[in-house]
Scaffold this motif. Sequence first.
Motif, short mmCIF file in Angstrom:
data_model
loop_
_atom_site.label_atom_id
_atom_site.label_comp_id
_atom_site.label_asym_id
_atom_site.label_seq_id
_atom_site.Cartn_x
_atom_site.Cartn_y
_atom_site.Cartn_z
N HIS A 4 0.84 -1.19 0.00
CA HIS A 4 0.00 0.00 0.00
C HIS A 4 0.88 1.24 0.00
O HIS A 4 2.08 1.16 0.23
CB HIS A 4 -0.95 0.02 1.21
N ILE A 48 -10.17 7.10 6.24
CA ILE A 48 -9.29 6.64 5.16
C ILE A 48 -7.84 7.04 5.47
O ILE A 48 -6.91 6.24 5.32
CB ILE A 48 -9.74 7.21 3.80
N ALA A 51 -5.88 4.76 7.79
CA ALA A 51 -5.68 3.36 7.38
C ALA A 51 -4.26 2.83 7.60
O ALA A 51 -4.10 1.74 8.15
CB ALA A 51 -6.12 3.16 5.93
N MET A 54 -3.77 2.19 11.31
CA MET A 54 -4.57 1.06 11.77
C MET A 54 -3.96 -0.26 11.30
O MET A 54 -3.94 -1.25 12.05
CB MET A 54 -6.02 1.20 11.28
N TYR A 55 -3.43 -0.28 10.09
CA TYR A 55 -2.79 -1.48 9.57
C TYR A 55 -1.56 -1.85 10.42
O TYR A 55 -1.38 -3.00 10.81
CB TYR A 55 -2.39 -1.29 8.11
#
Length: 82
Positions: A4, A48, A51, A54-55
């Motif tokens: 990502h 968003i 993210a 959080m990952y």
Amino acid sequence: MNKHTPGPWSAHYNNEGLTVFSPDNVTVAYVDYDECEERPVEANAHLIAAAPAMYEALVEMVELRKQLAIDHPHLFVGKAVL
């Protein structure tokens, strides 16, 4: 491991909504006001943007589970998401 755009990401207002950018100013997402109220759009953009953090928290939680040999169903779900 999933690939990502590296974080941290940040949400910035523009004339039609919010744009989420990576640290190197690449657009990750665009959330426009369209027919929605401003507050849900703002909340979605900030979710968003969070993210990558959080990952990383999920990765750390799964690793901690391995280190401590904790057997809990929610932690197995976390590993499946990764």
